[in-house]
Design an enzyme around this catalytic site. Structure first.
Site, mmCIF file in Angstrom:
data_model
loop_
_atom_site.group_PDB
_atom_site.id
_atom_site.type_symbol
_atom_site.label_atom_id
_atom_site.label_comp_id
_atom_site.label_asym_id
_atom_site.label_seq_id
_atom_site.Cartn_x
_atom_site.Cartn_y
_atom_site.Cartn_z
ATOM 1 N N THR A 53 -5.721 1.924 -7.551
ATOM 2 C CA THR A 53 -7.039 1.792 -6.944
ATOM 3 C C THR A 53 -7.975 2.802 -7.597
ATOM 4 O O THR A 53 -7.733 4.013 -7.548
ATOM 5 C CB THR A 53 -6.967 2.026 -5.432
ATOM 6 O OG1 THR A 53 -6.097 1.044 -4.858
ATOM 7 C CG2 THR A 53 -8.334 1.906 -4.790
ATOM 8 N N SER A 86 0.827 -1.196 0.000
ATOM 9 C CA SER A 86 0.000 0.000 0.000
ATOM 10 C C SER A 86 0.864 1.249 0.000
ATOM 11 O O SER A 86 1.867 1.332 0.725
ATOM 12 C CB SER A 86 -0.891 0.007 1.251
ATOM 13 O OG SER A 86 -1.531 1.253 1.415
ATOM 14 N N LYS A 99 -7.417 -1.790 -9.893
ATOM 15 C CA LYS A 99 -8.036 -2.480 -8.754
ATOM 16 C C LYS A 99 -9.357 -1.803 -8.398
ATOM 17 O O LYS A 99 -9.383 -0.605 -8.106
ATOM 18 C CB LYS A 99 -7.096 -2.437 -7.544
ATOM 19 C CG LYS A 99 -7.656 -3.062 -6.271
ATOM 20 C CD LYS A 99 -6.652 -2.943 -5.140
ATOM 21 C CE LYS A 99 -7.137 -3.609 -3.870
ATOM 22 N NZ LYS A 99 -8.279 -2.899 -3.261
ATOM 23 N N TYR A 102 -2.537 5.439 -5.488
ATOM 24 C CA TYR A 102 -3.597 6.391 -5.794
ATOM 25 C C TYR A 102 -2.973 7.473 -6.671
ATOM 26 O O TYR A 102 -1.765 7.719 -6.607
ATOM 27 C CB TYR A 102 -4.148 7.037 -4.526
ATOM 28 C CG TYR A 102 -4.864 6.094 -3.590
ATOM 29 C CD1 TYR A 102 -6.131 5.602 -3.894
ATOM 30 C CD2 TYR A 102 -4.275 5.703 -2.386
ATOM 31 C CE1 TYR A 102 -6.799 4.744 -3.027
ATOM 32 C CE2 TYR A 102 -4.937 4.847 -1.509
ATOM 33 C CZ TYR A 102 -6.198 4.365 -1.842
ATOM 34 O OH TYR A 102 -6.841 3.519 -0.991
#
Length: 357
Positions: A160, A109, A224, A134
């Protein structure tokens, strides 16, 4: 460390809940609003039955699979989960070491509490790692993360796409979730970390944002959070290499479909292309892995169970969780007459509403 031997993922969840403080559990565990999708992510797998073959030679089982050209030992990877040092002091470093030991793919992440560079060091030079991203309002922030991931040997960017803003999770809101002062979002400056936690700071992402990202990197791009077939068909126009079918662990929009129910539509939509399809959200058993692969996923990824293992026993706990799933999946292969991944075909799974024996 647990005082008893834990033998399934549900027991790891129970043990982790007894260990973690209210702030942390209230961040990791909930789904959005009424948690309909959180429950359905798990229940949906029970709507599919395995329809096994018999009298097949399963004396040798091969669980290895290729992801974007790299081979891992089993089709069970690690999803990106934020702020792992809330669960254990070693956090992402422990998860990175466990992924290397288990021969699987780590997805880091960008909101990790350990830096890209440290995670790469603990994951090792021969392990497969992807970086979750992101797209931020500050393009330079995004570019910096991409360049660091490239330098540290990450092999793909997992973007994402289902998070224009954070979904509402009642326990997190009730607890007024906070990152303890001894921790920080390690991939950002203190100023950027504060901005991201307080004001979100993520750009509203459109398809031209994917094109912009493609223009700044040669790394494969995995999207994703796609659930719709028309979005998957649109993705085919934008030079992406993978789709991770996911509802964000039911943390964003409540009452969306369970990920496993959306999978077949995505697989069908990209048929004939080179796009690989994966799945996360709701994997708890080896039979879940088997069903996802039969329905067309190349690999599944797990999120919360990794956090449970981490909370219970650090690096060893993550290895134990992965080992449980791997062994359950191996047995599902043996008992269904499938000696390798390519032999796990769609006819081995049926939706119970269509069952005809």
């Amino acid at each position: 460390m647990a005082t008893r031997r834990l033998i399934c993922l549900e027991e790891y969840e129970e043990e982790a809940r007894s260990i973690l403080d209210r702030n942390t559990w209230g961040y990791y565990s909930p789904g959005a609003i009424a948690e309909y999708t959180l429950r359905d992510n798990l229940q949906a797998f029970n709507r599919y039955s395995i329809f096994p073959r018999v009298l097949v030679d399963v004396s040798l089982i091969d669980m290895s699979v290729r992801l974007l050209g790299d081979t891992i030992d089993m089709p069970i990877g690690i999803s990106p989960t934020a702020m792992q040092c809330l669960a254990h002091p070693d956090g992402e470093k422990a998860t990175a070491r466990a992924a290397a030991r288990m021969g699987t793919c780590l997805t880091l992440s960008s909101w990790s509490t350990t830096s890209i560079e440290e995670v790469a060091e603990h994951n090792g030079s021969h392990s497969l790692r992807w970086f979750q991203l992101y797209v931020y309002k500050d393009n330079n922030l995004t570019i910096d993360l991409v360049r660091r991931a490239e330098r540290e040997g990450f092999k793909a960017l997992v973007v994402t796409v289902d998070t224009p803003e954070s979904g509402t999770r009642f326990p997190e809101k009730r607890n007024k979730f906070y990152l303890p002062p001894h921790l920080k979002l390690a991939n950002f400056s203190d100023r950027d970390s504060t901005s991201l936690l307080i004001s979100w700071g993520i750009s509203l992402l459109f398809w031209d944002g994917i094109d912009w990202l493609r223009s700044i990197t040669r790394l494969p791009i995995v999207l994703k959070g796609i659930l719709r077939a028309d979005d998957a068909r649109e993705a085919m126009k934008h030079d992406i290499q993978g789709i991770l079918v996911s509802n964000h662990g039911a943390r964003q929009l409540d009452t969306v479909p369970a990920a496993i129910d959306a999978l077949s539509g995505i697989v069908e939509a990209v048929k004939g292309s080179n796009i690989e399809v994966y799945l996360d959200s709701g994997i708890r058993h080896g039979t879940d892995v088997f069903k996802a692969l039969a329905l067309g996923a190349r690999c599944v990824f797990i999120g919360r169970p990794v956090l449970w293992g981490l909370a219970v026993n650090g690096e060893e706990g993550v290895c134990e969780v992965l080992s449980i799933l791997r062994e359950e999946f191996r047995q599902a292969m043996v008992l269904s007459g499938t000696p390798n991944i390519s032999s796990i075909t769609k006819d081995l799974v049926m939706h119970r509403s269509h069952a005809k024996l």
